[in-house]
Scaffold this motif. Sequence first.
Motif, PDB file in Angstrom:
ATOM      1  N   ASP A   1      46.074  26.777  42.560  1.00  0.00           N
ATOM      2  CA  ASP A   1      45.894  28.153  42.103  1.00  0.00           C
ATOM      3  C   ASP A   1      47.245  28.859  42.107  1.00  0.00           C
ATOM      4  O   ASP A   1      47.997  28.786  43.073  1.00  0.00           O
ATOM      5  CB  ASP A   1      44.921  28.892  43.023  1.00  0.00           C
TER       6      ASP A   1
ATOM      7  N   GLU B   1      40.126  34.679  43.627  1.00  0.00           N
ATOM      8  CA  GLU B   1      41.315  33.838  43.680  1.00  0.00           C
ATOM      9  C   GLU B   1      42.186  34.043  42.447  1.00  0.00           C
ATOM     10  O   GLU B   1      41.679  34.303  41.351  1.00  0.00           O
ATOM     11  CB  GLU B   1      40.922  32.365  43.796  1.00  0.00           C
TER      12      GLU B   1
ATOM     13  N   THR C   1      44.036  32.758  39.474  1.00  0.00           N
ATOM     14  CA  THR C   1      43.954  31.571  38.629  1.00  0.00           C
ATOM     15  C   THR C   1      45.354  31.067  38.310  1.00  0.00           C
ATOM     16  O   THR C   1      45.690  29.906  38.546  1.00  0.00           O
ATOM     17  CB  THR C   1      43.221  31.888  37.319  1.00  0.00           C
TER      18      THR C   1
END
Length: 434
Positions: free
Chosen positions: A310, A401, A403
């Motif tokens: 990520d 989160e 990306t």
Amino acid sequence: MHKLFSKVKKIVCCFLLTIPVGLFSTNLGLAETEQLANAELPAAKFGTSPILQRIQTNAGKLPDGRFYVPATVPSIRWGFLPNKDSQPVLTVPSKSVITFDTLSSEGMVEDQGRDPIKFFGKFGVHPSEVLKDAIEICASDITHSITKDGPHIIMGPVAIEGAQPGDVLKVDMIAFTPRVPYGIVGNRHGKGALPGEYPQNDGPWPGADKQHPELFGNVFTFVPIKNINGKTYGIVHTAAGKEVCFPLHHFMGIMGVAPDTAQRVNSIPPSSFGGNLDLKDLTEGTSLYLPIQVPGGMFFLGDSHFGQGDGEVALTAVEGSLRSTLRLTLLKAGDSAIPGKGAFTEPFAETADFWMPIGLDPDLNEAMKKAVRASLKFLTDKMGMDGATALSYLSGATDFEITQVVDETKGVHAHIRKKDFADKKDLANIGAQK
């Protein structure tokens, strides 16, 4: 692989020792190249895998009934996306299964010489282990500008019968198989999470072009792929030569439908039509929902990845070519399978365990807000929550989160756990199974 780690040219040794974080890393400073010309390359153990050359050169049906799209000059765009004026390379009915032999552009771009045989040869890869479609495209007269276009090889578009604006395309990930047993992580000047800090040299230097790719000063880490107990791992090395193995998860960085514009659309930034989402969760067994903007939907894909963290902080993931098999299903407007009510306007992902609303914006803070708003809309539209309760649930239970932060338009995605919404009886069964 054929002589991959046996006798390696002196210049490859220079690449290894200049930036020791990878098995072979390139920081092509001219002085370092000369100083390290006699360096010895440490031995490396590497499991072999088959090279998957394309099945055929035309788009159509395979003997087993699957549709197939190869990477050829007529079936790709280099660095830009299909738009409303594009013609499909294939038209299929809803629920069709299609195999794409996708191409990573690493080894093909101008700062790598636009010569995959020469580029990968510096890492000990034999010409027979370089994909023929990459060689063919680089040798063609197709134009590409490293400064104006994206780097990606975009395949398609594929039209879906009956698709109209307002409908939704569901893309199911069936299988991803590496076409070659090696990948590349790239770090280019002015890009990535730390522009100006990495790459750690003074490039690019005057005269940088495809004839002199070393003058760009960009860094490329060669990542061999090793199979361990039926799972694939990428391999890099510490400065002392210790092998570092990290698990891989194959997925497509770019999947989308044609935007409703006649303008040329760069392949780098993602948008409401999908595109360069770089969402690492979209592995085998997952789904992506895309809002259709033009008749036929006009699905495209590219930017195949072997694995990614990520953030994708260097600039690229472990880039590598995949044989990608997907199912394309048309959901007409109002279909209950669409993860939302009313107008469906943004990409949405789904795994076996999570619903994943997505937020996109050049400003990371705004991308986060958009991901939260998309999550609230899903919970209120589909799960029967009121807004205040939904926001409280997200705050107490859901991870948001990053990306990626390197594609001009940044991305944030949520992980809304499906089991939180299971019936108590189902939840008890889940606990019993564990």
